[in-house]
Design a protein around this motif. Structure first.
Motif, short mmCIF file in Angstrom:
data_model
loop_
_atom_site.label_atom_id
_atom_site.label_comp_id
_atom_site.label_asym_id
_atom_site.label_seq_id
_atom_site.Cartn_x
_atom_site.Cartn_y
_atom_site.Cartn_z
N LEU A 138 0.66 -1.52 -0.17
CA LEU A 138 -0.16 0.00 -0.22
C LEU A 138 0.49 1.36 0.09
CD1 LEU A 138 -2.57 -1.50 2.70
CD2 LEU A 138 -3.06 -0.73 0.29
N VAL A 139 2.22 1.70 0.70
CA VAL A 139 2.79 1.86 0.58
C VAL A 139 3.52 2.93 -0.43
CG1 VAL A 139 5.18 3.79 1.75
CG2 VAL A 139 3.56 2.35 2.83
N THR A 140 3.98 1.39 -1.30
CA THR A 140 4.61 1.77 -1.81
C THR A 140 3.60 1.93 -3.80
OG1 THR A 140 6.24 0.53 -2.39
CG2 THR A 140 5.69 0.21 -4.30
N LEU A 141 2.53 1.71 -3.00
CA LEU A 141 0.80 2.15 -4.60
C LEU A 141 0.78 3.99 -3.87
CD1 LEU A 141 -1.99 -0.37 -3.97
CD2 LEU A 141 0.07 0.25 -6.37
N LEU A 142 0.94 4.35 -2.66
CA LEU A 142 0.93 5.81 -2.67
C LEU A 142 1.63 6.21 -2.47
CD1 LEU A 142 -0.62 4.99 0.98
CD2 LEU A 142 -2.26 6.38 -0.41
N VAL A 143 3.04 5.67 -2.75
CA VAL A 143 4.52 6.99 -3.54
C VAL A 143 4.59 6.96 -4.72
CG1 VAL A 143 4.48 7.17 -0.73
CG2 VAL A 143 5.86 5.58 -2.47
N GLN A 144 4.45 5.44 -5.36
CA GLN A 144 4.24 5.16 -6.52
C GLN A 144 6.07 4.64 -6.18
OE1 GLN A 144 2.96 4.32 -9.85
NE2 GLN A 144 1.85 3.53 -7.60
N SER A 145 6.80 4.70 -5.66
CA SER A 145 8.10 4.19 -6.19
C SER A 145 8.38 3.15 -4.63
CB SER A 145 8.79 5.78 -5.50
OG SER A 145 10.61 5.22 -5.59
N SER A 146 9.86 2.01 -4.42
CA SER A 146 9.75 1.10 -4.29
C SER A 146 10.85 2.60 -3.35
CB SER A 146 10.40 0.18 -4.60
OG SER A 146 10.87 0.51 -6.03
N SER A 147 11.91 3.02 -4.01
CA SER A 147 12.85 3.45 -3.44
C SER A 147 12.48 3.88 -2.28
CB SER A 147 13.83 3.86 -4.56
OG SER A 147 13.06 5.11 -5.32
N THR A 148 11.62 4.75 -2.24
CA THR A 148 10.73 6.14 -1.65
C THR A 148 10.51 4.98 -0.41
OG1 THR A 148 10.53 7.93 -3.02
CG2 THR A 148 9.10 7.48 -0.40
N SER A 149 9.54 3.97 -0.27
CA SER A 149 9.27 3.60 0.49
C SER A 149 10.76 1.94 1.17
CB SER A 149 8.20 2.40 -0.05
OG SER A 149 8.80 1.51 -1.07
N SER A 150 11.15 2.02 0.73
CA SER A 150 12.75 1.62 0.95
C SER A 150 13.53 1.94 1.85
CB SER A 150 13.31 0.78 -0.23
OG SER A 150 12.53 0.39 -1.13
N SER A 151 13.61 3.60 0.97
CA SER A 151 14.27 4.50 2.28
C SER A 151 13.40 4.97 3.59
CB SER A 151 14.58 5.64 1.53
OG SER A 151 13.31 6.32 1.44
N ILE A 152 12.49 4.10 3.29
CA ILE A 152 11.77 4.69 5.25
C ILE A 152 11.94 3.72 5.32
CG2 ILE A 152 9.55 4.55 5.67
CD1 ILE A 152 9.03 6.32 2.99
N VAL A 153 11.81 2.14 5.00
CA VAL A 153 12.03 1.41 6.37
C VAL A 153 13.55 1.54 6.58
CG1 VAL A 153 12.28 -1.31 5.80
CG2 VAL A 153 10.83 -0.08 4.75
N PHE A 522 -4.58 -5.20 -6.06
CA PHE A 522 -3.68 -3.83 -5.90
C PHE A 522 -4.37 -3.43 -4.85
CE2 PHE A 522 -1.51 -5.17 -9.69
CZ PHE A 522 0.03 -4.98 -8.82
N PHE A 523 -5.92 -3.19 -4.56
CA PHE A 523 -6.57 -2.73 -3.01
C PHE A 523 -7.31 -3.26 -2.82
CE2 PHE A 523 -5.00 0.51 -6.88
CZ PHE A 523 -4.84 1.51 -6.12
N PHE A 524 -8.37 -4.18 -3.04
CA PHE A 524 -9.13 -4.85 -2.44
C PHE A 524 -7.97 -6.27 -1.98
CE2 PHE A 524 -12.05 -8.50 -1.63
CZ PHE A 524 -13.12 -7.87 -1.44
N LEU A 525 -7.53 -7.01 -1.99
CA LEU A 525 -7.03 -8.24 -1.91
C LEU A 525 -6.26 -7.10 -0.28
CD1 LEU A 525 -6.50 -11.34 -1.39
CD2 LEU A 525 -4.56 -11.01 -3.44
N PRO A 526 -4.97 -6.95 -0.51
CA PRO A 526 -4.13 -5.87 -0.03
C PRO A 526 -4.93 -5.60 1.25
CG PRO A 526 -3.09 -5.11 -1.93
CD PRO A 526 -4.90 -5.76 -2.49
#
Length: 659
Positions: A138-153, A522-526
């Motif tokens: 969900l966070v990657t869908l919100l920011v549309q960037s795996s690098s951004t979500s990975s940097s948060i982690v 990408f939305f209902f199942l998660p």
């Protein structure tokens, strides 16, 4: 009319019967063995012809232009100039396409970045592996960037708010969330059925690989922790020095993107790590160059427990003083992007950028597809298609796929985004230049390429946080390597290709199902899994396990129905015992058609009603503006008209009586 229409098919049927009887008489006893009605015989021929045409065969890109040998000198020069112009235009469109993807990522961060930070902040939820996986998606869908979500982690792990074990499922989720971009891009090619079939299958083969890898590797990681243990062993074995992540394509694209918008990504990380000041700060960067001065000075504190140390704490009257390092930040150089002085909230700016970036993205994609269709014709297309899709000769044919994986990893490393690379090859799959079988290893290589960029970025971390940051990046890398080992080396295990082709066939017939797939996958199942995780592990097990078992049983029955139907009871050899809507999309297609027709009809009716109302208003205005001349008509002229009308009526009566 009905009696005139009925004999036509009967005559046709008699003609067919006559031809069949002649064939039977010529063939003797051999012909008597054929027992089929003419209607079924004709339909069978049509179905056989349709089955002979494989929809997944790459189409032949025919040369519609004049051959090179038939051109004169002027024609050859013009052809070369047009080809060079098209190549330059294609590179320009690709550049705008990549820039629009970067702006799209910034727009999503403005719209949902703070919400993503809030999601990461709830550490009690992250302790559930499934919840962590869904949060990563969900966070990657919100920011549309795996690098951004990975940097948060990485920032959360470095600050001690999140352990590496809890971060592993989140990293798996970011791997899934980043594959939605090319799936959305494939929706823009829904105009042509065959192109949409190939494009959507080429995009979703990446989705299926990521989902299947998570389904197998997440339970394995929860049970054994092999990714954590293996990466920990690697980090402890090698003494890795800090470095700097290279900037390759960003050096070129930042010229455009930074002139439009610049973001302070530390705000999202600050919210995730619990910084109270970060919530009130804007994501839009205003000062690009700042200076922080740290000085040691005496400050007052509420009590002795707030002192830096007991030796640096003293009391003067009613005040308690201590010696602390005080940092002051001075703004030096202001940014020069478009939104630096705009007094709008982050949400409004994000929505504006989202609309503009989507418009540019879709426009560039449509133009790129049309330009590729015009360029890839004749011998050039044949050469490119043969190079991309031809395997090495025996016995080295197996090497081709692994070279494609390396090419995908290298190209993704250059563009520093798996979304950009996989989105760029989606239209090539749609127009038939790249096959699904070749796009699959390219996507696998793209997954590896984006993790190598993360590893280099992690190496730029400070010394105290280097080990954890690098371990998370290595977890991402080994997760994708493990997925490739599961779903690529043996041809039988390349299940994502078969699933993507089946989904492509479905969406080619029922195009609305593509939107249903994206929403559900990408939305209902998660969100459904996340809700069960919040309810507790008892609810998660009680609801999730029966559903998983049911889906496994349905999958096994489907495989047996196609491969070995004799192993099943007669009832289960087909799904005909269920209602039609439960095993076929045809009834749902009718519902969608009715809803679409109703909406279109309502829109047209509203438009017609508005036009009628407008016409009536205009008519009434004209009538009001028209001079009222009837009152001032000459009574003598009216009397003469009445006499003429009476004479005409009498003449008509006389003619009728004569008849």
């Amino acid at each position: 009319m009905d009696s005139l229409r009925l004999p036509q098919p009967m005559a046709h049927e008699n003609k067919c019967n006559g031809n069949l009887n002649e064939n039977h008489e010529n063939k003797g006893n051999k012909g008597k063995e054929v027992e089929a009605s003419p209607v079924h015989f004709t339909v069978a021929l049509i179905e056989d012809n349709q089955e002979d045409e494989d929809p997944w065969d790459l189409p032949e890109l025919k040369d519609t232009g004049v051959p090179w040998s038939a051109l004169d000198s002027r024609g050859k020069v013009l052809t070369v100039l047009v080809s060079v112009g098209k190549s330059v235009l294609l590179l320009g469109l690709l550049y705008l396409f990549i820039c629009s993807l970067d702006i799209l990522s910034s727009a999503f961060q403005l719209v949902g970045g703070k919400a993503a930070g809030d999601i990461f902040q709830d550490n009690s939820v992250l302790s559930n592996p499934l919840a962590g996986l869904v949060i990563g998606v969900l966070v990657t869908l919100l920011v549309q960037s795996s690098s951004t979500s990975s940097s948060i982690v990485v920032s959360m792990v470095s600050s001690g708010l999140l352990t590496v074990q809890l971060a592993v499922p989140i990293i798996m989720g970011t791997n899934i969330g980043t594959s939605v971009t090319n799936t959305l891009v494939a929706m823009t090619q829904a105009g042509d059925r065959s192109t949409f079939r190939r494009a959507f299958a080429g995009a979703t083969v990446h989705d299926f690989f990521n989902w299947l890898s998570v389904v197998v590797l997440l339970p394995l990681e929860v049970a054994t922790g092999y990714l954590y243990l293996l990466t920990k062993l690697i980090i402890d074995s090698f003494k890795i020095q800090t470095g700097e992540a290279p900037e390759l394509l960003n050096v070129i694209t930042d010229i455009v993107t930074e002139s439009i918008i610049q973001l302070d990504e530390s705000v999202i990380s600050g919210i995730a790590t619990g910084d109270p000041d970060a919530r009130n700060r804007s994501l839009i960067k205003k000062w690009c160059q700042t200076f922080t001065n740290t000085t040691l000075m005496n400050v007052t504190v509420p009590g002795p427990e707030n002192c830096t140390s007991p030796s640096l704490c003293w009391v003067v009257g009613n005040y308690i003083f201590t010696l602390k390092n005080i940092s002051e930040t001075y703004n030096i150089h202001k940014c020069k992007h478009l939104f630096v002085d705009v007094n709008l909230p982050d949400l409004a700016v994000g929505l504006i950028l989202l609309a503009l970036s989507l418009l540019v993205l879709c426009s560039c994609l449509v133009l790129i597809v049309k330009l590729l269709n015009s360029m890839l014709k004749g011998q050039v297309a044949a050469v490119i298609k043969n190079i991309l899709n031809t395997d090495f000769p025996f016995p080295f044919g197996w090497v081709t796929g692994y070279i494609a994986i390396l090419v995908g990893a290298g190209m993704t490393f250059i563009v520093q985004s798996s979304s950009v690379f996989t989105t760029a090859i989606t239209p090539l799959v749609g127009i038939g230049v790249i096959s699904i079988e070749r796009a699959y290893p390219l996507c696998l290589g793209s997954n590896i390429g984006t993790t190598t960029t993360a590893i280099l970025a992690a190496m730029a971390s400070p010394g105290d946080t280097l080990a954890n940051a690098l371990q998370i990046a290595l977890v991402h890398f080994l997760f994708n390597i493990s997925g490739i080992i599961l779903w690529y080396p043996i041809p039988f295990t390349r299940i994502p290709i078969r699933l993507a082709k089946n989904l492509g066939n479905i969406t080619a017939t029922y195009r609305w199902f593509a939107a249903v797939y994206i929403i559900c996958c990408f939305f209902f199942l998660p969100l459904f899994i996340f809700g069960l995780s919040l309810a507790g592990w008892q609810v998660l097990v009680g609801v999730g396990v029966p559903l998983v078992v049911l889906f496994i049983i349905i999958g096994v029955i489907n495989v047996l129905q196609k491969q070995k139907p004799g192993c099943l009871p007669v009832v289960l050899r087909s799904w005909d015992f269920l209602p039609l809507w439960a095993h076929s999309l045809a009834p749902w297609d009718k519902v969608v058609g009715v809803i679409t027709a109703t909406c279109c009809c309502c829109c047209k009716c509203c438009q017609v009603t508005a036009e009628d109302q407008e016409h009536r208003e205009n008519k009434s205005v004209e009538n009001n503006n028209k001079p009222q001349t009837e009152v001032y008509d000459n009574p003598a002229m009216i009397a003469e008209k009445d006499v003429e009308n009476g004479i005409k009526i009498e003449l008509q009566i006389l003619k009728m009586t004569q008849l």
